[in-house]
Design a protein around this motif. Structure first.
Motif, PDB file in Angstrom:
ATOM      1  N   THR A   1       9.470  21.606  72.884  1.00  0.00           N
ATOM      2  CA  THR A   1       8.017  21.601  72.991  1.00  0.00           C
ATOM      3  C   THR A   1       7.410  22.359  71.820  1.00  0.00           C
ATOM      4  N   GLY A   2       6.253  21.912  71.393  1.00  0.00           N
ATOM      5  CA  GLY A   2       5.537  22.574  70.300  1.00  0.00           C
ATOM      6  C   GLY A   2       4.686  21.567  69.554  1.00  0.00           C
TER       7      GLY A   2
ATOM      8  N   GLU B   1       3.481  21.901  66.747  1.00  0.00           N
ATOM      9  CA  GLU B   1       3.783  21.950  65.319  1.00  0.00           C
ATOM     10  C   GLU B   1       5.013  21.123  64.962  1.00  0.00           C
TER      11      GLU B   1
ATOM     12  N   ASP C   1       2.254  20.708  72.849  1.00  0.00           N
ATOM     13  CA  ASP C   1       1.880  21.764  73.799  1.00  0.00           C
ATOM     14  C   ASP C   1       0.698  21.312  74.641  1.00  0.00           C
TER      15      ASP C   1
ATOM     16  N   GLY D   1       7.830  27.489  74.263  1.00  0.00           N
ATOM     17  CA  GLY D   1       6.882  27.529  75.369  1.00  0.00           C
ATOM     18  C   GLY D   1       7.227  28.440  76.535  1.00  0.00           C
TER      19      GLY D   1
ATOM     20  N   ASP E   1       2.024  28.480  75.623  1.00  0.00           N
ATOM     21  CA  ASP E   1       3.388  28.475  76.164  1.00  0.00           C
ATOM     22  C   ASP E   1       3.347  28.012  77.616  1.00  0.00           C
TER      23      ASP E   1
HETATM   24 MG    MG Z   1       5.602  26.864  70.916  1.00  0.00          MG
END
Ligand code: MG
Ligand code: AMP
Length: 399
Positions: free
Chosen positions: A178-179, A181, A222, A246, A253
């Motif tokens: 997850t993210g 970016e 996210d 996260g 998160d």
């Molecule tokens: Mg993250």
């Protein structure tokens, strides 16, 4: 936050409702954990057997010097002739020893003259005779349940005429990072803040190496809703879900909250370890979730420390990673009052392990390249302090 030892004890004591097993053809079972004890149902060999090509004799007859060749006894033939005083029977590697014979004199030790042999060089009594049960004895436990099957076990299984063995199913492990970016492999970069996701592939590799079946689910932004959908779907189709990122304390998160909101039972969240203190392990019935931190080095170390034992636990296997004692060849600076896992170079010289930190960068837990080379993890407990060159340390091997 929990003490590291307590978190490991929780993993070890996890109750697994039902272990899944299946029968596999023996060579397909390589890399699986055996789910049954393998017991010898016969002696091997069942009868005294010749270990060389030569002549079956009574050992004491060697002093006569000349023996009559009574018959020939090839491998695989059930010979009824017996060896009596003064005679011998030509006998080959793998032939049963004729009754009455206790010694095999090799071809190289005799000269054949007509129908006789002349003994040039005597051998000790019992020479080259494989005794009953030399290989294994009836009733002996040869391979224990919980053993990971390798080529060495296949010979024993085949010699016992075992075609299929019962093994534990390898757990399926769904992996997602997850993210917002993150760029997955091949995905085009559209702004400078994006980074390539490596965690989900490192975890996939670790799962593959340590006997799980990886199911790669890629990267998710996210966004709480997407994460909720992804994790709940992953829980449906796998035994273990491993997420990365996260689980920390940032505004975005969401993983840690989603795991709770999906009704999972949290086994632990937060351990006094460096790196990876926000690690989270939870379960929903017989499904498990490991929430790894996002930093690349942290995710790798935490996967080795928690995911690998969990995979072993789900197959009732024995631990494949182990710690050894090693000698420091340079000082070590303890950075936190936590269980610390520090990438180090490991070498084996004259049977002793040595550790140094050459080329290892000091910095954040993002430094993935510290895992390259002949790397192991120096493990120090939260009560340990900095160390001097020459001190003995504990090192976790995974190579
Ligand atoms: Mg993250
Ligand atoms: P997080 O735990 O989500 O706060 O992430 C911490 C840091 O790890 C961030 O700087 C991320 O850029 C980095 N990171 C997160 N996920 C990944 C990933 N899948 N691969 C590589 N680095 C990551």
């Amino acid at each position: 936050m929990m003490h590291f030892d307590e978190s490991m004890a929780l993993i070890e004591s996890l109750e697994i409702g039902q272990y899944k097993t299946k029968k596999l053809y023996i060579t397909d079972a390589v890399g699986h954990v055996l789910a049954e004890d393998i017991i010898a149902d016969h002696n091997s060999p069942e009868f005294p057997t010749s270990a060389m090509d030569g002549y079956a004799i009574r050992g004491e007859d060697q002093k006569i010097g000349r023996l009559k060749i009574a018959s020939i006894n090839p491998a695989g033939s059930a010979l009824s002739d017996k060896v009596r005083g003064g005679i011998c029977i030509k006998t080959f590697t793998g032939s049963l020893m004729p009754e009455g014979a206790d010694t095999l004199i090799p071809i190289e030790n005799v000269t054949v003259e007509g129908n006789d042999i002349l003994i040039n060089e005597a051998v000790p009594h019992g020479f080259s005779v494989r005794e009953v049960g030399e290989n294994y004895a009836k009733g002996q436990k040869l391979i224990e349940a919980g053993t990971k099957i390798d080529f060495s076990h296949i010979g024993v299984l085949a010699s016992l005429n075992i075609v299929h063995v019962s093994v534990y199913l390898k757990p399926t492990v769904a992996i997602l990072s997850t993210g917002s970016e993150l760029l997955d492999l091949g995905e085009m970069q559209t702004n400078d803040a994006q980074i390539r996701s490596s965690n989900n592939y490192v975890v996939e590799a670790i799962v593959r190496k340590y006997d799980g079946i990886p199911m790669q689910l890629g990267c998710i932004k996210d966004d709480k809703k997407s994460i909720t959908t992804a994790i709940s779907e992953a829980l449906e189709k796998s035994d273990v879900v491993v997420t990365t990122g996260g689980v920390s304390v940032g505004d975005f998160d969401f993983v840690k909250d989603v795991i709770r909101e999906l009704g999972c039972e949290v086994i632990f969240k937060g351990v006094r370890v460096k790196p990876g203190q926000h690690i989270m392990v939870a379960r929903k019935g017989d499904r498990f979730i490991v929430g790894l931190p996002g930093f690349a080095y942290s995710a790798t170390v935490m996967a080795l420390v928690y995911v690998v034992p969990l995979l072993e636990k789900l197959q009732q296997g024995k631990s494949t990673m182990h710690t050894v004692k090693a000698k420091l060849t340079e000082p070590f600076v303890k950075r936190a009052k936590k269980e610390e896992f520090t990438a180090c170079n490991i070498s084996l010289v004259d049977g002793k392990y040595y550790v140094d930190f050459k080329g290892k960068k000091l910095g954040t837990s993002a430094i993935l390249t510290n895992m390259l080379g002949n790397t192991a993890l120096l493990v120090t407990s939260e009560d340990e302090t900095s160390k001097e060159a020459g001190d003995e340390v504990t090192v976790l091997l995974f190579g």
